[in-house]
Every structure is written in structure tokens, then in C-alpha cells.
Design a protein around this motif. Sequence first.
Motif, PDB file in Angstrom:
ATOM      1  N   ALA A   1     -10.115 -53.345  15.329  1.00  0.00           N
ATOM      2  CA  ALA A   1     -11.152 -54.342  15.092  1.00  0.00           C
ATOM      3  C   ALA A   1     -11.599 -54.313  13.634  1.00  0.00           C
ATOM      4  CB  ALA A   1     -12.337 -54.087  16.023  1.00  0.00           C
ATOM      5  N   LEU A   2     -11.722 -53.114  13.067  1.00  0.00           N
ATOM      6  CA  LEU A   2     -12.083 -53.003  11.654  1.00  0.00           C
ATOM      7  C   LEU A   2     -10.996 -53.607  10.762  1.00  0.00           C
ATOM      8  CD1 LEU A   2     -13.523 -49.362  11.492  1.00  0.00           C
ATOM      9  CD2 LEU A   2     -14.790 -51.499  11.656  1.00  0.00           C
ATOM     10  N   ALA A   3      -9.742 -53.361  11.108  1.00  0.00           N
ATOM     11  CA  ALA A   3      -8.634 -53.862  10.300  1.00  0.00           C
ATOM     12  C   ALA A   3      -8.560 -55.389  10.316  1.00  0.00           C
ATOM     13  CB  ALA A   3      -7.320 -53.272  10.795  1.00  0.00           C
ATOM     14  N   ARG A   4      -9.091 -56.031  11.370  1.00  0.00           N
ATOM     15  CA  ARG A   4      -9.070 -57.480  11.483  1.00  0.00           C
ATOM     16  C   ARG A   4     -10.356 -58.129  10.975  1.00  0.00           C
ATOM     17  NH1 ARG A   4      -4.814 -59.328  10.770  1.00  0.00           N
ATOM     18  NH2 ARG A   4      -5.677 -61.341  11.448  1.00  0.00           N
ATOM     19  N   HIS A   5     -11.318 -57.315  10.549  1.00  0.00           N
ATOM     20  CA  HIS A   5     -12.569 -57.874  10.033  1.00  0.00           C
ATOM     21  C   HIS A   5     -12.290 -58.604   8.716  1.00  0.00           C
ATOM     22  CE1 HIS A   5     -16.628 -58.023   8.324  1.00  0.00           C
ATOM     23  NE2 HIS A   5     -17.073 -57.874   9.556  1.00  0.00           N
ATOM     24  N   PRO A   6     -12.967 -59.730   8.462  1.00  0.00           N
ATOM     25  CA  PRO A   6     -12.708 -60.464   7.216  1.00  0.00           C
ATOM     26  C   PRO A   6     -12.858 -59.616   5.949  1.00  0.00           C
ATOM     27  CG  PRO A   6     -14.014 -61.800   8.710  1.00  0.00           C
ATOM     28  CD  PRO A   6     -13.901 -60.440   9.343  1.00  0.00           C
ATOM     29  N   LEU A   7     -13.788 -58.652   5.955  1.00  0.00           N
ATOM     30  CA  LEU A   7     -13.977 -57.821   4.771  1.00  0.00           C
ATOM     31  C   LEU A   7     -12.764 -56.947   4.483  1.00  0.00           C
ATOM     32  CD1 LEU A   7     -15.912 -56.903   2.516  1.00  0.00           C
ATOM     33  CD2 LEU A   7     -16.827 -55.196   4.108  1.00  0.00           C
TER      34      LEU A   7
END
Length: 471
Positions: free
Chosen positions: A331-337
Motif C-alpha cells: 500500500a505504501l509503494a502504491r501511494h502517490p508520494l
Amino acid sequence: MEQRTARAADQPSGAARPGCGPARPHDGPAVPVPDAADARRAIPRTDHLLRDPRLSPAVDRLGVGVVKAAVREAQQRARDGGIPPEQVLQTALALLPGTASGLRPVLNATGVLLHTNLGRAPLSAAARQAVQEAAGPTDVELDLATGVRARRGRSALAALRDRVPAAGAAHVVNNGAAALVLAATALAAGKEIVVSRGEMVEIGDGFRLPDLLVTTGARLREVGTTNRTTAADYAAVLGPDTGFVLKVHPSNFRITGFTCSAETAELTGLGVPVVVDIGSGLLAPHPALPEEPDADTQLRAGAALVTASGDKLLGGPQCGLLLGDQDLVRALARHPLARALRVDKLTLAALEATLTGPPTPTALALTADPVRLRARAGQLAETLAADGLDVRAVDSRATVGGGGAPGVTLPSAALSLPGPYAAALRTGRVPVVGRLEAGRCLLDLRAVPERDDARLAEAVREAGPAGKGRA
């Protein structure tokens, strides 16, 4: 010159000459005096020097701008009278940098293994080779077998998971602070991050962890006191607004005495994710650093996510590591940031080679044999003393640095030289950075590879009295 001499000779014998007083009867013909302007006219022209076969390879390697700057510096030295005109080319060659970059490689003799001002961890030979190979087109996001797009840096991420078996997944960003910012943004924007007052640290150069975290839109909920924070302190403030509990390793200072700190395992049953920032990038326990937290142990204790730096104890390039629960990391890897914080192919190549290759320079320095260090120092001191230099071998204490293992010192050995050597060595042809202690310049050998001993000795010679005036 010839005209001026002729006019002087044509004057009557008793005529006054400016600046000379009356001529004496026994004055003979005037003798020509060397003219500085004539000497300057002998300085080779820039375009002629740039076409010289001895400089043209440097133009191809470094670019004409870099070579021209060296040529002009050499010409200026000749104009100032520092060198004769015939030495301009030789001086320009000596002034050429090793690369087109302004960064200069140095020998780290500070006794700080991970010196932030010197770029922290030096890369291994395997990592340097990997960077060179990756400098051209690579399959960083391409599956060569199928010809379709593939996950970026997949082999480096697989190598990272192999080194941390307790991690369900891994992700890499551009530094350790970015790893924590990504976690805070994705998990706690508009919510609370619960953190101990004793772990509200400043990470260096004036950057403070609280200031960094609030930029993500999260609110900080401080618990406990500077010296004592228990698991009950965390539990008392948890609620619907809690994004996660944050544990921060105070990696650049120590609090001793009447202290208490909740362990990760005590916090994992509180119903919210526990994020642990271990800082120094130790992936597994290390016998030389028994109190330094490591990623695998923290994940086995129940941490949902561990963040760390790659350019510290891991010995790799600057990057930020995120290791932990598979769904959470993805989920972190897919976050826009994550797109703004991603690393380039060179970092991925260096990281993978660091993880899969031979021991890094950092690992070798950390485990260096003090007996061998003393032997090296003694041999170097004996050789340099034979050249008439004021040098002796002394025992020393090295540190990890880079915000790792605070309070831990490592037995080492150093060369002790007069204090003025410190500046002379820093500005030498091969820059050497040592440290001043009790008015002496110490060159600690723990972070200096043994293969560089000859370069170190030559740098000391050039900085000493016998080396004054060398190009």
C-alpha cells in the motif's frame, strides 16, 4: 628592449637619467634587464595548449570546460611568477581533476566509520561495478523474457527480503527520512502519531523529527517523559484518531540513569500498527553492536513496519528502507508520494550488489583487528620517520558515526603528526581528513583500507616539509 637600450646609450655621458642620477664617466654600455612583460608573452596560448596531444585526451574525458579551467589556472600561476612559462602545460596536467565532477575522493582517517560530511558508507567494489554497468540502458522496469513492463527494482527488493527473512515485503525510497515521511503520510495524515517524548530527536543539520512528521498532516501525541516511557503511557492515549505508534531509536545520543523505555513487543498488542525507525540500517544482530536495534529482530517482535537508512551500517548507497507486513508495504509503494520518493537505477544497482556481494568496506572496518591496525600504524610511522618527519604510532578509539551505536567506541590505531598537518593534508593532491586531538593531527586507520596505506604515506610526505612546493 633593443630600442630602450639604444636610447639609453645615446644619452650624453653627463646627462641625468630618470631614477638613476647623473651618469658617471666610467659607466659602460647599458646591460639589458629581463622584462616581466616579455616573460609573460612566452606563456603558451590557451588554444595551442588545448590542441596539445598531451591534453587532448583529457578534453575527451573531462570536457573542454574543465580542461580550460586547469589551463587558465596554470597560465595565471605563470603570470604571477609562480612558475616559468615552460611549465604551464605540466602544471595544467597536474591540476586536472580525476573526474568531471567537483566531488573529490578523500581518505577517511577521522576514526568515524560513517562520516556524514564524507558521504557516510563507502561503496564496495561490487557496488561500484554494478553502478557502472547500470549507467547505460537497463531492464530496470522491463521483463526481457516477455517484453512487458515489470516491477521497478524487483531483483534489489528480492535481495533485501532475503537478508531480512521476517519481512513480508520491502520498498526503497531515497533516504531514511523519506521512508518515515511516506509511512506517516499514508498511515496518519489527519490522525495522531503516538511517540515518546524521549524519542523526539533531531536527526542532524538542524532537522528535527517532530518538524518532519507534522509536514505530512499528522498530529503528534507525546507520551511519557524524557527519561521514562512505559507501555501503559502509550495505551492510555490510543483511540479512533490514532494512526500508529512510533518507536524511534535515539541513534545519536544516550540517556542513562533512571530510565525506562517500552520494547516493541510490549506495544504490538495495543490494536494499532507499530512503526519502528531503527535509523542505522542494521538488518540483523551484530556481535560488535549488541545494543543496536536491527530490522529482523524488530519485525519478529511484532513491528508492522521498520524504516532505516541504506548508507549507514548496511554499507550501501543513500536510500531509505521500508520492511514489514506485505499488505502494508505494498500500500505504501502504491501511494502517490512514493513516486516522488523513488530511487534511480544506479541506487538500485548499488543496493543489490551491497546486499548480495562481498563484505562492504563498512563491515570490514567494523570488524578490523586492532592488532593488525597497530602493526600497520607502526610500519607507516617507521617508514615516514625515516624520511625525517615528526610522526609516531599511537593507540586510538574509533566510532561508528552516522547516527549509529551512540557511545560505542572501537579500539584502533593512528599516526600522530604535528597539528598543522591537518590543514595541509585536507588540501593536498590526495585529500586526507584526520582529526585534531591535544594539538596533534591523528590519522586513524580503522576506516582506511590497508590497500591505501601507500597513498596515505605519500600524502603525508607531500604535506610535510620535504613536500612543500610540489605541483
